[in-house]
Motif scaffolding. Sequence first.
Motif, PDB file in Angstrom:
ATOM      1  N   SER A  12       0.845  -1.197   0.000  1.00 31.83           N
ATOM      2  CA  SER A  12       0.000   0.000   0.000  1.00 31.83           C
ATOM      3  C   SER A  12       0.880   1.247   0.000  1.00 31.83           C
ATOM      4  O   SER A  12       1.905   1.287   0.684  1.00 31.83           O
ATOM      5  CB  SER A  12      -0.889   0.020   1.241  1.00 31.83           C
ATOM      6  N   SER A  58      -0.876  -1.260   5.639  1.00 32.52           N
ATOM      7  CA  SER A  58      -1.544  -2.557   5.447  1.00 32.52           C
ATOM      8  C   SER A  58      -0.490  -3.548   5.003  1.00 32.52           C
ATOM      9  O   SER A  58       0.510  -3.164   4.406  1.00 32.52           O
ATOM     10  CB  SER A  58      -2.595  -2.494   4.330  1.00 32.52           C
ATOM     11  N   SER A  74       1.447  -6.375   2.767  1.00 32.82           N
ATOM     12  CA  SER A  74       1.572  -6.593   1.327  1.00 32.82           C
ATOM     13  C   SER A  74       0.762  -7.818   0.927  1.00 32.82           C
ATOM     14  O   SER A  74       0.578  -8.736   1.720  1.00 32.82           O
ATOM     15  CB  SER A  74       3.040  -6.800   0.955  1.00 32.82           C
ATOM     16  N   ALA A 124      -4.645  -7.895  -4.491  1.00 36.76           N
ATOM     17  CA  ALA A 124      -4.633  -6.446  -4.735  1.00 36.76           C
ATOM     18  C   ALA A 124      -5.723  -6.061  -5.730  1.00 36.76           C
ATOM     19  O   ALA A 124      -6.417  -5.056  -5.554  1.00 36.76           O
ATOM     20  CB  ALA A 124      -3.257  -6.004  -5.250  1.00 36.76           C
ATOM     21  N   ALA A 154      -6.388  -0.480  -0.762  1.00 36.74           N
ATOM     22  CA  ALA A 154      -5.824  -1.200   0.381  1.00 36.74           C
ATOM     23  C   ALA A 154      -6.630  -0.856   1.641  1.00 36.74           C
ATOM     24  O   ALA A 154      -7.245   0.207   1.704  1.00 36.74           O
ATOM     25  CB  ALA A 154      -4.350  -0.824   0.561  1.00 36.74           C
ATOM     26  N   ASP A 214      -5.788   0.314   4.420  1.00 37.15           N
ATOM     27  CA  ASP A 214      -5.398   1.587   5.057  1.00 37.15           C
ATOM     28  C   ASP A 214      -5.776   2.794   4.196  1.00 37.15           C
ATOM     29  O   ASP A 214      -5.396   3.922   4.497  1.00 37.15           O
ATOM     30  CB  ASP A 214      -3.886   1.589   5.363  1.00 37.15           C
ATOM     31  N   TYR A 251      -2.449   0.147  -4.104  1.00 34.64           N
ATOM     32  CA  TYR A 251      -1.419  -0.880  -4.223  1.00 34.64           C
ATOM     33  C   TYR A 251      -0.403  -0.526  -5.308  1.00 34.64           C
ATOM     34  O   TYR A 251      -0.768  -0.034  -6.385  1.00 34.64           O
ATOM     35  CB  TYR A 251      -2.056  -2.232  -4.532  1.00 34.64           C
TER      36      TYR A 251
END
Length: 418
Positions: free
Chosen positions: A5, A10, A12, A18, A24, A26, A30
């Motif tokens: 992100s 957040s 991966s 994704a 993402a 948060d 991505y």
Amino acid sequence: MKFASTRGKSPSVTLSQAIDAGLAPDGGLYVPEVFPQYENLGFKKDAHGNDQFDVVNTLAPFFEGDPLLPSLEKICENAFNFPTPLRDLGDGTSVLELFHGPTAAFKDVGARFLAECQSRFSKGKRTVLVATSGDTGGAVAAAYHGRPNFEVIILFPKGMVSARQQQQLTCWGDNIRAYAVRGTFDDCQRMAKDAFKDSRFTNAGLTSANSINIGRLLPQMTYYAKASMEYIALHGMAPSFIIPSGNLGNSVAALWAKKMGFPIGQIILATNANRSVPDFFESGKWKPQATKATLANAMDVGNPSNIERAIHLYPKMDALREDVSAISVNDDEIKEVITSGVEFGNVWCPHTATAVKVRETIPSDHWIIVSTAHPAKFETIVEPLIGKKIEVPIALSALLNKESVYKEIDAVLSQVVF
Ligand SMILES: *Cc1c(COP(=O)(O)O)cnc(C)c1O
């Protein structure tokens, strides 16, 4: 390959994850954790010793470790089924034509690729929610129309898209529904973002196809990669690109292709009168602005989401300014470019016209103007300026003859029926 992100808060994820998530957790976007390098991609050579472009080779590293990898060849075959030719205009300028897909704009590339990916890993019914400033919605509708298990909901700003764009958003029926929102594109985008923050919707299979989705950006890198390789083989020099930019998805794809080491010189972002990006390059401070309506309506974005990806790639302003610049072009200049272009046999869409205008101000050679849409999509603007009818591409004319159905709503999420 993992995807991180832009906000770094957040974990991966893999590519499928994704693509499935869109945004993402948060709130970031991505981005690939690493960029594979062009020279390691193992291209075959042609008779002159030049690398031959291979779309599967280019994208494969991003699919490494993902369940989609075995399908990549088929995904590419289905998604890239129209040409993206490079046309030499003379005077050190070429045009990269990205409008030969079903809805006559570059967004067909990303939308088709994304639909191919999503339909392979999605289980159960999915609802694709898409906010559009004009072209995305049509491309997404075309890409998902008739796909079992997918519903598409399109939000477009009422009265701010061209008649032919609106037709392409509203002509589908079946699994596609369109809403004319009484507001701007930013309102549509806010509504979409609100929906993605709401677990009631996300738990019910909500998914995105906006240019925040990495599944649209990755395929868009490939036409920059291909054009740059073709150009250097022909002219012995790396080309620079001028890209008509709005939400910056297409531009970030070019930055990523450059980051992979493809022979790309400078990148200029041509914006319309929405100046948040050129102002950022000047001041070094990111400040979203209210959206202004212009003739290049698919670029009417005051708060482009993908700026976050550009800043993530270039955390230092000096490094960004070294590779990239941004120039704003107003409606009068767009009109002037369209009017004078026809003298040289060129009919530009209002978006492409911003890039043509920028090209006219640069003395050096080896520039590629990115042509993002066919002018026939914007006939009410272009035809009066050039004083003649524009021939409509066959795929587009088929859509124009269908019945249009949509619902008008206020700019609040509660009026959208999921
Ligand atoms: C979407 C669009 C743009 C802007 O592309 P972004 O990826 O949003 O910057 C430019 N021209 C046309 C014709 C478009 O449809």
